[in-house]
Design a protein around this motif. Structure first.
Motif, PDB file in Angstrom:
ATOM      1  N   ILE A   3       0.852  -0.978   0.240  1.00 49.26           N
ATOM      2  CA  ILE A   3       0.109  -0.033  -0.417  1.00 49.26           C
ATOM      3  C   ILE A   3       0.820   1.197   0.210  1.00 49.26           C
ATOM      4  O   ILE A   3       1.240   1.039   0.631  1.00 49.26           O
ATOM      5  N   VAL A  33       3.457  -1.003   3.664  1.00 47.88           N
ATOM      6  CA  VAL A  33       2.913   0.870   3.993  1.00 47.88           C
ATOM      7  C   VAL A  33       3.675   1.605   3.749  1.00 47.88           C
ATOM      8  O   VAL A  33       4.775   1.736   5.087  1.00 47.88           O
ATOM      9  N   SER A  89     -13.629  -2.819   2.590  1.00 44.60           N
ATOM     10  CA  SER A  89     -12.560  -4.751   2.546  1.00 44.60           C
ATOM     11  C   SER A  89     -12.811  -5.560   1.956  1.00 44.60           C
ATOM     12  O   SER A  89     -11.836  -6.088   0.846  1.00 44.60           O
ATOM     13  N   ILE A  92     -10.942  -4.101  -1.337  1.00 41.84           N
ATOM     14  CA  ILE A  92      -9.815  -4.528  -1.161  1.00 41.84           C
ATOM     15  C   ILE A  92      -9.370  -6.164  -1.427  1.00 41.84           C
ATOM     16  O   ILE A  92      -8.309  -6.847  -2.663  1.00 41.84           O
ATOM     17  N   ILE A 145      -8.198   1.380   6.590  1.00 40.60           N
ATOM     18  CA  ILE A 145      -7.295   0.243   5.825  1.00 40.60           C
ATOM     19  C   ILE A 145      -7.062  -0.806   6.751  1.00 40.60           C
ATOM     20  O   ILE A 145      -7.531  -1.902   6.664  1.00 40.60           O
TER      21      ILE A 145
END
Length: 159
Positions: A3, A33, A89, A92, A145
Motif C-alpha cells: 500500500i 505500507v 474491505s 480490497i 485500511i
C-alpha cells in the motif's frame, strides 16, 4: 500486499503523526505500507480560475509521478463513491484475489484535485460530503485500511 499513500503536504500536528504511526504499526502484519509526501503548491489569496487550474495541474502531475506503475489507484475525492467499511474491505479483497497486490491511495492538497488526477483514478473514493482537512483524511484513511484488513480476516476490532 503493498500500500502506497501519496499525499500533498507534510503533517504538522503531533496528534495526527502519532495516530497515523499507530495505524502503520498495526498494519505491519497485513501489508507493507509506504507514505510519500510531496510539497503542497502555494496559491495566492484570490487566484483566477486559470491560475487555480494551473496550480492544481502542477500539483497533480507531481502527485501522479509518485504513484507506482503497477498500483491500482484510489483517489480520495469528495465527489467519489461512498463505501461502507465492509464494502471497502470487500473491494480490497476483490483486488487481491484478482491479482492486484499493490494499491495506491492519493490525497490532494487543501485546494483539491486536478481533473487529470480524477481521470487517472481506478476508483474515486469519498469519506464524506463534508469538506474535511486533507491532513485529517490521512488519519481516517489509515484507520479504514486497518479496519478493512480486520474485517476481511474476521478478526475483532475495538478501539
Amino acid at each position: 500486499m503493498k500500500i502506497t499513500v501519496v499525499c500533498a503536504g507534510k503533517l504538522k500536528e503531533k496528534y495526527l503523526r502519532e495516530g497515523i504511526a499507530e495505524y502503520e504499526k498495526r498494519l505491519r502484519p497485513y501489508a507493507d505500507v509506504r507514505t510519500i509526501e510531496i510539497a503542497e503548491e502555494r496559491m495566492k489569496e484570490k487566484p483566477s480560475a486559470a491560475e487555480k487550474a494551473d496550480i492544481l495541474r502542477r500539483e497533480g502531475e507531481r502527485l501522479l509521478a509518485q504513484v507506482p506503475q503497477d498500483a491500482y489507484l484510489i483517489v480520495l475525492d469528495v465527489g467519489g463513491a461512498e463505501l461502507s467499511s465492509e464494502e471497502f474491505s470487500a473491494k480490497i479483497d476483490t483486488l487481491t484475489v484478482g491479482g492486484r497486490s499493490h494499491i495506491a491511495f492519493l490525497i490532494g492538497g487543501p485546494f483539491g484535485l486536478a481533473d487529470e488526477v480524477r481521470r487517472r483514478a481506478d476508483l474515486r473514493l469519498s469519506f464524506s460530503h463534508f469538506t474535511l482537512p486533507h491532513q485529517l483524511i490521512r488519519l481516517f484513511l489509515m484507520e479504514q485500511i486497518y479496519r478493512a484488513f480486520k474485517i476481511s480476516r474476521g478478526e475483532p476490532y475495538h478501539l
